[in-house]
Scaffold this active site. Structure first.
Site, PDB file in Angstrom:
ATOM      1  CB  VAL A   1      36.807  85.973  37.302  1.00  0.00           C
ATOM      2  CG1 VAL A   1      37.435  84.812  38.049  1.00  0.00           C
ATOM      3  CG2 VAL A   1      37.818  86.620  36.379  1.00  0.00           C
ATOM      4  CB  CYS A   2      32.609  82.122  37.767  1.00  0.00           C
ATOM      5  SG  CYS A   2      32.741  80.979  36.382  1.00  0.00           S
ATOM      6  CB  ALA A   3      34.398  78.482  40.855  1.00  0.00           C
TER       7      ALA A   3
END
Length: 370
Positions: free
Chosen positions: A67-69
């Site tokens: 997960v990232c932004a």
């Protein structure tokens, strides 16, 4: 992995290991939560040379989600992990997409005919509602992702006739007015929260009934100030109590988002300890937010009987006025991101571009104290 798939996993309490590659501050402020979710936070820039140093921290044979932004960094890191032999996927659209996803959950059938649905925004902790009866519908505390509600209404073959906001929201941008405009529906807002709005609305005031469909569904406006000066609760079909941001399952509403905490503490206590005590304890509380995933029931809904909350919710069991005042005015969590701009948007004073609205809403809701 799409957000809707992730939501189903959280609802069904599946095990999932998340590698969150945002920076430590972003991760500490806001992350994906669930009963059987484990996390590892390593900023992506520490992994640019490879994932060798974290391989022993990642479980083998388990499903891994990166997960990232916004998605980009997680794609790169997931490819590295896949090459290293891990079963891995990435969250499409990143935390921005997760923040906007809403999952409809049927709360129940109405006594007078019809259905009630709760829309659970897992990534933000927001809860919206749709009441359906005889081909018509009402939406309560809608988010700005209005297509979710109009598409759902179309699937159900109903026409949206009313849109309600229980109060002027400060943590997310309301979609109520837009839904009303698109559907030729009435938009309802408590007048004491609408003194600065620049648009027309119908005054949501105590003692009103609104019919939906051919059968009267009793939606009573119960004036319940405290979170805002106009906060209004709705009793639907004599069965459900929609408390807005006054009362949650595991917490109570904060009174400081319009800068008047000290002025509104007594109103909040009067609502929680007197006005709500006059209601049937059999009413099922449906709030506008939740704080933690432990508040979700097994079916994914967020609901509990009022009598149960009187027994279990700490905010409803504080004998001392002074102790209550300290709880809701001191040691409060940080205020919601961009909450002043969000309030101005909900008043109609400003109209930010869509991408700006997404940025304004990023992060947890922070509407409660516990």
């Amino acid at each position: 992995m799409e957000s809707k798939v992730l939501a189903k996993k959280i609802f069904s309490k599946e095990e999932l290991f998340i590698l969150d590659v945002r920076n430590e501050q972003e991760f500490g402020d806001w992350k994906i939560e669930g009963e059987n979710i484990r996390h590892l936070n390593v900023p992506y820039f520490e992994l640019l040379d490879g994932v060798e140093e974290i391989k022993d921290q990642i479980p083998v044979g388990k499903e891994i989600l990166v997960v990232c932004a916004k998605e980009g960094s997680s794609v790169m890191i997931s490819e590295m992990l896949s090459d290293a032999g891990f079963e891995v996927s990435y969250l499409k659209g990143g935390m921005k997409a997760w923040s906007e996803h809403m999952e409809p959950v049927k709360v129940g059938d109405l006594n007078s005919g019809g259905e009630l649905y709760q829309f659970v925004r897992l990534g933000k902790g927001c809860l919206s509602y749709m009441v359906i009866s005889n081909g018509e519908a009402a939406v309560i505390d809608a988010t700005r992702m209005t297509d979710i509600f109009t598409d759902f209404a179309n699937e159900k073959g109903v026409v949206i006739k009313h849109a309600f906001d229980t109060h002027l929201h400060a943590d997310h941008i309301s979609g109520g007015r837009e839904i009303a405009e698109k559907n030729g529906a009435a938009y309802w807002l408590p007048p004491k929260d609408a003194e600065e709005v620049v648009f027309e609305y119908k005054a949501l005031q105590e003692g009103q009934d609104v019919s939906i469909g051919n059968i009267m569904i009793n939606i009573h406006a119960l004036y319940s100030p405290g979170h805002t000066i106009g906060s209004t609760s709705l009793v639907i079909d004599e069965t459900y109590l929609m408390t807005g941001d006054i009362l949650f399952i595991d917490s109570i509403g904060r009174p400081d988002l319009a800068g008047l905490a000290q002025d509104w503490v007594s109103d909040l206590r009067d609502t929680l300890y007197n006005r709500y005590r006059e209601l049937s304890e059999e009413l099922i509380v449906l709030p506008a937010h939740f704080m933690i995933t432990e508040e979700l029931n097994d079916d994914g809904s967020v609901a509990k009987k009022l009598g149960t909350l009187f027994a279990e919710n700490h905010g409803l069991n504080i004998e001392s006025d002074e102790e209550f005042r300290k709880l809701v005015t001191e040691n409060l969590p940080p205020q919601p991101n961009s909450y002043q701009k969000i309030r101005e948007t909900n008043m109609g004073k400003i109209t930010p571009e869509e991408e700006k609205q997404r940025e304004m809403e990023i992060g947890p809701n922070r509407c409660a104290v516990r």
